[in-house]
Design an enzyme around this catalytic site. Structure first.
Site, mmCIF file in Angstrom:
data_model
loop_
_atom_site.group_PDB
_atom_site.id
_atom_site.type_symbol
_atom_site.label_atom_id
_atom_site.label_comp_id
_atom_site.label_asym_id
_atom_site.label_seq_id
_atom_site.Cartn_x
_atom_site.Cartn_y
_atom_site.Cartn_z
ATOM 1 N N VAL A 137 64.827 41.886 110.128
ATOM 2 C CA VAL A 137 63.595 42.192 109.413
ATOM 3 C C VAL A 137 62.472 41.425 110.092
ATOM 4 C CG1 VAL A 137 62.354 42.031 107.218
ATOM 5 C CG2 VAL A 137 64.810 42.555 107.227
ATOM 6 N N CYS A 138 61.315 42.062 110.206
ATOM 7 C CA CYS A 138 60.126 41.401 110.729
ATOM 8 C C CYS A 138 60.389 40.837 112.136
ATOM 9 C CB CYS A 138 59.683 40.319 109.738
ATOM 10 S SG CYS A 138 58.001 39.709 109.938
ATOM 11 N N GLY A 139 59.994 39.597 112.389
ATOM 12 C CA GLY A 139 60.168 38.990 113.704
ATOM 13 C C GLY A 139 61.597 38.670 114.066
ATOM 14 N N GLY A 140 62.541 38.935 113.162
ATOM 15 C CA GLY A 140 63.947 38.713 113.477
ATOM 16 C C GLY A 140 64.421 39.546 114.649
ATOM 17 N N GLY B 44 60.334 46.479 109.525
ATOM 18 C CA GLY B 44 59.029 45.972 109.923
ATOM 19 C C GLY B 44 58.730 44.645 109.235
#
Length: 224
Positions: free
Chosen positions: A104-107, A154
């Protein structure tokens, strides 16, 4: 659900992570029948997130079982961890056997640096899209990108959409819909500015400056 249908899901914690990246999906996963959840870090010491919340891991890298789903989120302080060899090796090891490799996200940056996104499309936070492209990843702007067994969300709140997508894949659409109803996930934001495409260039530039100030302040606090 029989034992053979049990799904083992691992959520990687780390200092400076964004809590909602993982708390959102966890809220969804915790309602799934037959799921075994692990909140993972190197140690069982408390983890301080980038908004000051304190979370407790319950599984170490060493003691973690083989996972069906491995997931890692992003964070304002992920730069201090994203090149950690122990973290990347854990992701590679679990990614070699997991049914689903997710973020998720910057992962998604962690997955890219662990060589788990080469040849795949992936979502990430809008501010990290160009960076992910430089890491050789095909970047999608959808809230959730599903490319074979790579499932990526995102930024931040997209973690709930991501969690429901995983729920549907693991347990069926009806179960996912029931969970969506139970958590009353019925977004109706007061402003239509939740993506750079909708917000416009001026607001995006201001948001980038705002984020840079937050990151600089946190770095100064760490040094002091």
């Amino acid at each position: 659900m029989t034992d053979s249908q049990k799904h083992i899901i691992g959520l990687v914690f780390y200092p400076g992570m964004t809590a909602l990246d993982i708390v959102g999906p966890q809220q969804v996963f915790s309602a799934l029948p037959g799921v075994e959840l692990h909140r993972i870090w190197k140690t069982l010491d408390p983890i301080k997130t980038d908004d000051g919340m304190v979370l407790l891991p319950d599984t170490t890298f060493k003691d973690c079982p083989l996972l069906d789903v491995i997931c890692i989120g992003g964070g304002l302080e992920q730069m201090a961890v994203v090149d950690d060899l122990e973290v990347l090796e854990f992701l590679r090891k679990q990614g070699s056997t997991a049914k689903f490799i997710t973020s998720v996200c910057g992962g998604s940056e962690f997955l890219a640096k662990a060589d788990l996104l080469q040849g795949y499309r992936a979502a990430t936070h809008w501010a990290m899209r160009d960076h992910l492209v430089k890491l050789g990843v095909k970047v999608g702007i959808e809230r959730v990108v599903v490319d074979r067994n790579r499932i990526t969300g995102g930024g931040v709140t997209a973690g709930i959409d991501f969690g429901l997508t995983i729920a549907s894949i693991l347990c069926g659409e009806e179960i996912a819909k029931i969970i969506q109803l139970l958590i009353e996930y019925n977004p109706a934001p007061p402003f239509d500015a939740g993506s750079p495409e909708k917000a416009g260039t001026e607001l995006v530039d201001k948001a980038m400056l705002f984020m840079q100030r937050i990151s600089s302040l946190e770095l100064a606090q760490q040094v002091s």
